[in-house]
Enzyme design. Structure first.
Site, PDB file in Angstrom:
ATOM      1  N   GLN A 101       0.816  -1.218   0.000  1.00 21.78           N
ATOM      2  CA  GLN A 101       0.000   0.000   0.000  1.00 21.78           C
ATOM      3  C   GLN A 101       0.850   1.268   0.000  1.00 21.78           C
ATOM      4  O   GLN A 101       1.975   1.280   0.517  1.00 21.78           O
ATOM      5  CB  GLN A 101      -0.905   0.004   1.232  1.00 21.78           C
ATOM      6  CG  GLN A 101      -1.875  -1.164   1.294  1.00 21.78           C
ATOM      7  CD  GLN A 101      -3.045  -1.002   0.334  1.00 21.78           C
ATOM      8  OE1 GLN A 101      -3.630   0.058   0.210  1.00 21.78           O
ATOM      9  NE2 GLN A 101      -3.384  -2.076  -0.363  1.00 21.78           N
ATOM     10  N   LYS A 117       0.501   7.853   6.046  1.00 21.63           N
ATOM     11  CA  LYS A 117      -0.475   7.215   5.161  1.00 21.63           C
ATOM     12  C   LYS A 117      -1.497   8.264   4.734  1.00 21.63           C
ATOM     13  O   LYS A 117      -2.112   8.904   5.589  1.00 21.63           O
ATOM     14  CB  LYS A 117      -1.165   6.039   5.869  1.00 21.63           C
ATOM     15  CG  LYS A 117      -0.184   4.920   6.196  1.00 21.63           C
ATOM     16  CD  LYS A 117      -0.846   3.646   6.662  1.00 21.63           C
ATOM     17  CE  LYS A 117       0.198   2.551   6.875  1.00 21.63           C
ATOM     18  NZ  LYS A 117      -0.385   1.271   7.317  1.00 21.63           N
ATOM     19  N   ASP A 136      -5.658   1.383   1.908  1.00 20.64           N
ATOM     20  CA  ASP A 136      -5.487   1.641   3.336  1.00 20.64           C
ATOM     21  C   ASP A 136      -6.334   2.847   3.741  1.00 20.64           C
ATOM     22  O   ASP A 136      -6.484   3.803   2.967  1.00 20.64           O
ATOM     23  CB  ASP A 136      -4.021   1.948   3.656  1.00 20.64           C
ATOM     24  CG  ASP A 136      -3.203   0.688   3.925  1.00 20.64           C
ATOM     25  OD1 ASP A 136      -3.773  -0.416   3.897  1.00 20.64           O
ATOM     26  OD2 ASP A 136      -1.989   0.821   4.169  1.00 20.64           O
ATOM     27  N   THR A 216       2.427   7.429  11.889  1.00 21.81           N
ATOM     28  CA  THR A 216       2.711   6.359  12.844  1.00 21.81           C
ATOM     29  C   THR A 216       4.162   6.457  13.289  1.00 21.81           C
ATOM     30  O   THR A 216       5.067   6.541  12.445  1.00 21.81           O
ATOM     31  CB  THR A 216       2.471   4.973  12.207  1.00 21.81           C
ATOM     32  OG1 THR A 216       1.130   4.895  11.741  1.00 21.81           O
ATOM     33  CG2 THR A 216       2.728   3.851  13.211  1.00 21.81           C
ATOM     34  N   LEU A 217       4.383   6.437  14.589  1.00 17.50           N
ATOM     35  CA  LEU A 217       5.731   6.552  15.135  1.00 17.50           C
ATOM     36  C   LEU A 217       6.504   5.260  14.892  1.00 17.50           C
ATOM     37  O   LEU A 217       6.056   4.173  15.235  1.00 17.50           O
ATOM     38  CB  LEU A 217       5.656   6.846  16.640  1.00 17.50           C
ATOM     39  CG  LEU A 217       6.940   7.353  17.305  1.00 17.50           C
ATOM     40  CD1 LEU A 217       7.289   8.756  16.819  1.00 17.50           C
ATOM     41  CD2 LEU A 217       6.800   7.339  18.820  1.00 17.50           C
ATOM     42  N   TRP A 218       7.671   5.391  14.290  1.00 22.19           N
ATOM     43  CA  TRP A 218       8.545   4.253  14.026  1.00 22.19           C
ATOM     44  C   TRP A 218       9.091   3.731  15.347  1.00 22.19           C
ATOM     45  O   TRP A 218       9.510   4.500  16.206  1.00 22.19           O
ATOM     46  CB  TRP A 218       9.693   4.716  13.135  1.00 22.19           C
ATOM     47  CG  TRP A 218      10.478   3.637  12.461  1.00 22.19           C
ATOM     48  CD1 TRP A 218      11.566   2.984  12.956  1.00 22.19           C
ATOM     49  CD2 TRP A 218      10.262   3.107  11.147  1.00 22.19           C
ATOM     50  NE1 TRP A 218      12.040   2.085  12.050  1.00 22.19           N
ATOM     51  CE2 TRP A 218      11.262   2.128  10.925  1.00 22.19           C
ATOM     52  CE3 TRP A 218       9.324   3.360  10.148  1.00 22.19           C
ATOM     53  CZ2 TRP A 218      11.344   1.412   9.732  1.00 22.19           C
ATOM     54  CZ3 TRP A 218       9.420   2.647   8.963  1.00 22.19           C
ATOM     55  CH2 TRP A 218      10.414   1.680   8.761  1.00 22.19           C
ATOM     56  N   LEU A 219       9.074   2.417  15.513  1.00 22.17           N
ATOM     57  CA  LEU A 219       9.619   1.839  16.738  1.00 22.17           C
ATOM     58  C   LEU A 219      11.140   1.998  16.763  1.00 22.17           C
ATOM     59  O   LEU A 219      11.784   1.996  15.710  1.00 22.17           O
ATOM     60  CB  LEU A 219       9.237   0.358  16.836  1.00 22.17           C
ATOM     61  CG  LEU A 219       7.753   0.108  17.131  1.00 22.17           C
ATOM     62  CD1 LEU A 219       7.389  -1.347  16.867  1.00 22.17           C
ATOM     63  CD2 LEU A 219       7.403   0.496  18.554  1.00 22.17           C
ATOM     64  N   ASP A 283      -7.185  -8.614   7.392  1.00 24.36           N
ATOM     65  CA  ASP A 283      -6.004  -8.611   6.523  1.00 24.36           C
ATOM     66  C   ASP A 283      -4.699  -8.856   7.278  1.00 24.36           C
ATOM     67  O   ASP A 283      -3.636  -8.501   6.792  1.00 24.36           O
ATOM     68  CB  ASP A 283      -5.933  -7.266   5.777  1.00 24.36           C
ATOM     69  CG  ASP A 283      -4.998  -7.313   4.574  1.00 24.36           C
ATOM     70  OD1 ASP A 283      -5.006  -8.328   3.855  1.00 24.36           O
ATOM     71  OD2 ASP A 283      -4.248  -6.342   4.360  1.00 24.36           O
ATOM     72  N   GLU A 288       4.182  -8.977  13.467  1.00 20.70           N
ATOM     73  CA  GLU A 288       5.540  -8.748  13.951  1.00 20.70           C
ATOM     74  C   GLU A 288       5.629  -8.915  15.458  1.00 20.70           C
ATOM     75  O   GLU A 288       4.687  -8.595  16.188  1.00 20.70           O
ATOM     76  CB  GLU A 288       6.023  -7.329  13.586  1.00 20.70           C
ATOM     77  CG  GLU A 288       6.513  -7.179  12.156  1.00 20.70           C
ATOM     78  CD  GLU A 288       5.388  -6.935  11.164  1.00 20.70           C
ATOM     79  OE1 GLU A 288       5.645  -6.986   9.956  1.00 20.70           O
ATOM     80  OE2 GLU A 288       4.243  -6.698  11.588  1.00 20.70           O
TER      81      GLU A 288
END
Length: 403
Positions: A101, A117, A136, A216-219, A283, A288
């Site tokens: 997406q 997104k 999305d 979205t905050l990246w880990l 979906d 993870e």
């Protein structure tokens, strides 16, 4: 309904059964207190102030992450972190990481990576067809994060809505790869990015130059992720069923395989099925966890954007892990019961009220949550009627440390 013993193969250590599900138990009283603490802190006002610390919002959020939580129960700094996500200057923009997406990878001032997104649909648009159909939904990511808070899972990365000006904020700092996918349709700036389904003929378009989206905050990189095939994944091929779709004893087979034969992972799968059923996400073909965890880390609730597509479609098959295994965490069961009678819808509305893209969901989607909750409770009751509450309701509590 599953045949055989639902508890077969589940390790003894994970199974301190609640014999009497009475509110007098200490565990249930703690669940009730946790619920009231969550309700009291629902409303997150996006406020740049960070009191009592010299740390950046990015450092604070990175320190929250532990093997079983993305963020802790008590987060007075949450509003400041989300304010930074929604407002900090974008210093680099690139095509999104791998996937099917459209998304963009942004780096915000201070070096924090986030995933953007873009908006694809109006709030009242209904995605018809298969439960995993359509693009999305950026607003679904926002709503799913707040639902994760309300359920007390705390396994979803932070998400906030954001408006970006593609002309002034993105294009000047975009990589050549991203920039080459920009185009203009009428008076609107658009881009189509780079992904499996990304096409020049299907770009995401701003209104003029201003694009609504989710961030979205990246880990943190110190927590590398490991990808797993979901044992209840779909085949995505017409006429070909996955084993779980025809084998009623499938859960027994899952319990004999690692990492579902010990530790918390199978109960995480069931929590996730409940979460996905509520949001309408059919979906989750992969999931993870943190790397090298031997099944001890949480199932991280990443990529929730294929949700809130059709408010009248309650896709029961999403609940297959629950009704085939017939086990559920006591803490999850208690939380679901506290959210009955309209509390879930009201709580989510309050939690999302300060988001920059509020209102996040249309009324039909909000109403659907309360109905789906009743369906989940009825499914658990079928299990307890068949096997008894002392078998179905599983105690699995871990003391978490943020030291």
């Amino acid at each position: 309904m599953a045949r055989g013993r639902p508890w077969a193969g589940v390790p003894e250590a994970a199974m301190v059964f609640l014999i009497d599900n009475l509110d007098t138990s200490a565990a249930n009283r703690e669940d009730q207190r946790a619920f009231h603490r969550m309700m009291a802190s629902l409303r997150v006002e996006l406020d740049p102030r960070l009191d009592h610390t010299l740390q950046s919002p990015w450092e604070i959020a990175a320190q929250w992450v532990v093997p079983r939580e993305v963020y802790p129960e008590e987060t007075p700094e949450l509003g400041a972190v989300m304010h930074a996500m929604a407002t900090k200057k974008i210093i680099k923009a690139d095509v999104g990481y791998k996937g099917t997406q459209l998304k963009a990878l942004l780096i915000l001032e201070g070096g924090q990576k986030v995933v953007f997104k873009p908006k694809r649909y109006a709030r009242d648009y209904v995605v018809e067809g298969e439960p995993y159909a359509g693009y999305d939904r950026h607003n679904a990511e926002v709503a799913a994060f707040h639902l994760d808070r309300i359920l007390g899972f705390r396994r979803a990365p932070l998400v906030v809505g954001r408006f970006v000006n593609l002309r002034t904020e993105i294009k000047p700092v975009a990589t050549e790869q991203l920039l080459s996918t920009f185009l203009t349709l009428g008076n609107n700036t658009c881009f189509y990015g780079k992904c499996y389904y990304c096409r020049e003929t299907e770009p995401a378009c701003a209104e003029g130059d201003t694009m609504e989206g989710s961030v979205t905050l990246w880990l943190p990189d110190v927590w590398p992720l490991q990808k797993h095939r979901h044992p209840w994944g779909r085949t995505y091929r017409e006429g070909k069923l996955a084993r779980w779709e025809y084998d009623e004893s499938y859960c027994d087979a899952v319990k004999k395989t690692s990492p579902y034969d010990s530790g918390p992972r199978l109960l995480d799968i069931i929590d996730t099925a409940i979460f996905d059923y509520l949001i309408g996400n059919a979906d989750r073909h992969h999931y993870e966890s943190f790397q090298d965890d031997e099944g001890a880390s949480m199932l991280i609730l990443l990529d929730n954007a294929k949700s809130f597509g059709n408010p009248v479609l309650d896709e029961r098959s999403i609940l297959a892990p629950l009704y085939q295994c017939c086990i559920i965490r006591v803490s999850t069961w208690n939380r679901l019961n506290y959210l009955k009678n309209g509390v879930l819808k009201s709580a989510l509305k309050t939690a999302m009220s300060h988001d920059p893209i509020s209102p996040v969901l249309s009324s039909p989607h909000m109403d659907a949550l309360d109905q789906r909750l009743l369906n989940i409770l009825a499914t658990v009751k079928q299990c307890t009627d068949q096997f008894g509450p002392d078998i179905v309701l599983v105690e699995d509590r871990m003391t978490l440390s943020h030291l």
